[in-house]
Write a protein that holds these residues in place. Structure first.
Motif, short mmCIF file in Angstrom:
data_model
loop_
_atom_site.label_atom_id
_atom_site.label_comp_id
_atom_site.label_asym_id
_atom_site.label_seq_id
_atom_site.Cartn_x
_atom_site.Cartn_y
_atom_site.Cartn_z
N LYS A 1 1.13 11.02 -1.50
CA LYS A 1 0.57 9.73 -1.94
C LYS A 1 -0.53 9.28 -0.99
O LYS A 1 -1.61 8.86 -1.41
CB LYS A 1 1.68 8.68 -1.99
CG LYS A 1 1.21 7.28 -2.39
CD LYS A 1 2.38 6.30 -2.35
CE LYS A 1 1.93 4.87 -2.63
NZ LYS A 1 1.60 4.66 -4.04
N GLY A 2 -0.27 9.40 0.32
CA GLY A 2 -1.26 8.99 1.31
C GLY A 2 -2.52 9.83 1.27
O GLY A 2 -3.63 9.30 1.39
N TYR A 3 -2.36 11.15 1.10
CA TYR A 3 -3.53 12.03 1.04
C TYR A 3 -4.34 11.74 -0.22
O TYR A 3 -5.58 11.70 -0.18
CB TYR A 3 -3.06 13.49 1.06
CG TYR A 3 -4.16 14.52 1.18
CD1 TYR A 3 -5.50 14.16 1.37
CD2 TYR A 3 -3.87 15.87 1.11
CE1 TYR A 3 -6.50 15.11 1.49
CE2 TYR A 3 -4.86 16.84 1.22
CZ TYR A 3 -6.17 16.45 1.41
OH TYR A 3 -7.15 17.40 1.51
N SER A 4 -3.66 11.53 -1.36
CA SER A 4 -4.37 11.21 -2.60
C SER A 4 -5.20 9.95 -2.44
O SER A 4 -6.37 9.89 -2.83
CB SER A 4 -3.36 11.03 -3.75
OG SER A 4 -2.57 12.17 -3.92
N LYS A 5 -4.59 8.94 -1.83
CA LYS A 5 -5.30 7.68 -1.61
C LYS A 5 -6.49 7.88 -0.68
O LYS A 5 -7.59 7.37 -0.92
CB LYS A 5 -4.35 6.64 -1.03
CG LYS A 5 -4.97 5.27 -0.84
CD LYS A 5 -3.94 4.27 -0.34
CE LYS A 5 -4.54 2.87 -0.19
NZ LYS A 5 -3.53 1.88 0.28
N ARG A 6 -6.28 8.64 0.41
CA ARG A 6 -7.35 8.87 1.38
C ARG A 6 -8.52 9.60 0.74
O ARG A 6 -9.68 9.27 1.00
CB ARG A 6 -6.82 9.67 2.58
CG ARG A 6 -7.86 9.88 3.68
CD ARG A 6 -8.19 8.55 4.33
NE ARG A 6 -9.31 8.62 5.25
CZ ARG A 6 -10.59 8.49 4.92
NH1 ARG A 6 -10.93 8.31 3.64
NH2 ARG A 6 -11.53 8.53 5.84
#
Length: 256
Positions: free
Chosen positions: A170-175
């Protein structure tokens, strides 16, 4: 074109007020003489947080980030998360006053445009107006590769921990979506922190496979996907971003 602040006033919902106040109190009790100011960004200060779904995002500005003991900071987070399950996660980044003032297109942008001050004197007010330009976009992404590499390393090292991998995906997708959105700032003229608005702007202005963007957005919403599959597709997205950034840098060099 000058970037405007994302959050122009603090509107914290009643479900989060005690949590925010207590977290700040704990930080000051532990590190008061070392903290210059504290900031928030995201849904909680905007008043759009969803109980048991939203994270809490803080930034500490101090003279020397090394003065903040990360173990003590983590202990404070753990206690507060146990006491306030309405918050899913507490992220706290730390930077120096010099970072904010001397890196206006990086830390200056973060504090001045993305964050809102919730304690102390707002050092973001000392950052000059930020103009949208290729130079700004390139500076903004100076550390993107390092951040992405760090997330990938953590994903691979926690491959057997489903809870951690879903959080990291989720964090990588957002970044990555944020990085892609930065490429179209000259088209939109504003920094968005609403993910669907960001996604739609990327689809409209960025020369990238729409299915790839939709996949990243779907992973941001529901990150229960195989790690290997995600990394392969995310790598394709990152390469698109990196190629666009390289073209921007080459164009700037040719122009100069």
């Amino acid at each position: 074109m000058i970037l405007e602040k994302v959050i122009d006033r603090v509107v914290i919902q009643s479900e989060y007020k005690d949590f925010v106040n207590k977290y700040i109190d704990h930080l000051l009790a532990e590190f008061k003489d070392k903290i210059h100011s504290i900031y928030m960004c995201g849904s909680i200060p905007k008043g759009t947080a969803k109980p048991f779904q939203s994270d809490a995002d803080f930034t500490i500005v101090c003279v020397n980030p090394n003065d903040i003991d990360y173990e003590k900071l983590s202990a404070i987070k753990d206690r507060l998360l146990e006491e306030y399950p309405v918050v899913t996660k507490i992220d706290t980044v730390i930077c120096s006053i010099d970072d904010v003032l001397n890196k206006p297109n990086e830390w200056g942008f973060w504090v001045k445009i993305i964050c809102v001050c919730v304690y102390g004197d707002d050092v973001g007010e000392k950052v000059p107006p930020i103009m949208i330009s290729p130079d700004f976009i390139l500076d903004l992404n100076t550390e993107t590769k390092e951040e992405v590499d760090r997330i990938i390393h953590r994903l691979l090292s926690h491959a057997n921990d489903r809870t951690m991998t879903t959080r990291l995906i989720k964090g990588y997708s957002k970044r990555l979506l944020r990085a892609l959105y930065s490429l179209v700032l000259e088209n939109t003229g504003v920094w968005e922190d609403d993910m669907i608005t960001m996604k739609n702007a990327i689809l409209k202005y960025c020369e990238i496979d729409s299915a790839l963007v939709e996949y990243l957005y779907a992973c941001y919403l529901d990150s229960h996907v195989p790690v290997e599959e995600f990394l392969a597709i995310a790598d394709e997205g990152y390469r698109c971003f990196e190629n666009a950034l390289n073209r921007m840098a080459a164009s700037r060099t040719s122009f100069n």
